[in-house]
Design an enzyme around this catalytic site. Structure first.
Site, short mmCIF file in Angstrom:
data_model
loop_
_atom_site.label_atom_id
_atom_site.label_comp_id
_atom_site.label_asym_id
_atom_site.label_seq_id
_atom_site.Cartn_x
_atom_site.Cartn_y
_atom_site.Cartn_z
CE LYS A 86 -10.02 0.86 -3.41
NZ LYS A 86 -8.59 1.15 -3.65
N GLY A 111 -0.50 6.36 -1.75
CA GLY A 111 0.84 6.49 -2.31
C GLY A 111 1.84 7.20 -1.42
CG ASN A 158 -0.68 -0.50 -6.94
OD1 ASN A 158 -1.28 0.10 -7.82
ND2 ASN A 158 0.37 -1.24 -7.24
CB THR A 159 2.31 3.02 -4.00
OG1 THR A 159 1.23 3.54 -4.76
CG2 THR A 159 3.55 3.84 -4.31
CB ALA A 194 -4.75 4.60 0.89
N GLY A 195 -1.72 4.09 2.03
CA GLY A 195 -0.78 4.61 2.99
C GLY A 195 0.27 3.64 3.50
#
Length: 261
Positions: A101, A162, A210-211, A188-189
């Site tokens: 990635k 995040g 992830n977050t 993301a997001g």
């Protein structure tokens, strides 16, 4: 629903990809990833030990490559040269592993992608034999350029890394999806399960997060929720939603034979 996600010619049973950072310890990392059902887990080479630091705990002991597909990423890289160097190191550590990635960041505050450097790095990596999944802006033109370079998947952000703000521009995502001949994954997001479901309902091939899992009050339970959301969103997309009717009601019950009529 049994249709697999295919990236670079390999099939994966789950359309949810998860990161390995921000958990309190490796035990929680493994428990959450198991609950997510993810087959692909992404690892920040600059921040996580996968063998480059022999005296530190090794993530691969918790997430063995024979069980999971490890997706090394270039989080923390701000130039094409740094990203290329990082992924070449990852290939050595993972015995020639080609699926990676790429992310080249623009600044440490927003973590928005630096697209000129991303395009430059992608071209070098593809020529070097890597299968490049690439974090990018939600710009359909630049997504097409990355595909033309030879990237095996494009990964536009839904909102800032995040941030948990969800999908801020579904229209751009649909433009990217409609033109793409490679998988499109939101990266993301995502903040909660409904964000993941919306991404899949739009027609995305998968979601990476992830977050949203690691920083939840109960990461293991949130991982399970995300698994279900991705599956439900995909099934709804395949089913085809009903048409929107902005100025017309359509009762779901029969109108003939009513009492008193």
């Amino acid at each position: 629903m049994n249709e697999p996600l295919v990236i670079a010619g390999k099939s994966y049973s789950s359309r949810l990809l998860v990161g390995t950072g921000k958990y309190k310890d490796f035990a929680e990392t493994r428990a959450a990833i198991d609950a997510s059902g993810a087959a692909i887990v992404t690892v920040a080479i600059r921040r996580t030990n996968i063998g480059q630091n022999p005296d530190e705990p090794n993530l691969l002991e918790v997430l063995p490559p024979e069980r999971f597909t490890i997706l090394p990423n270039t989080a923390g890289c701000y130039t094409a040269d740094d990203a290329v160097r990082t992924l070449r190191l990852a290939r050595e550590l993972l015995d020639g592993h080609a699926l990676v990635k790429l992310e080249v960041l623009g600044d440490p505050k927003t973590l928005f992608p630096n697209m000129p450097e991303t395009l430059k790095a992608a071209e070098v990596l593809v020529k070097d034999g890597f299968d490049v999944m690439v974090y990018c802006s939600d710009d359909p033109i630049q997504a097409r350029m990355l595909e033309e370079i030879g990237c095996v998947a494009v990964m536009p952000l839904a909102s800032l890394i995040g941030s948990g703000m969800g999908i801020l521009n579904p229209w751009n995502l649909r433009l990217i999806i409609d033109q793409a001949r490679v998988p499109v994954l939101v990266d993301a997001g995502v903040g909660t399960a409904s964000d993941a479901a919306i991404a899949m309902e739009l027609g995305c091939d998968g979601v990476l997060m992830n977050t949203a899992i690691a920083q939840a009050g109960d990461p293991v339970r949130m991982a399970s929720a995300m698994k279900k959301a991705v599956e439900a969103g995909r099934e709804a997309y395949l089913a085809g939603r009903m048409p929107r009717k902005y100025y017309s009601a359509d009762p779901s019950s029969p109108t003939a034979g009513l009492i008193g009529s």
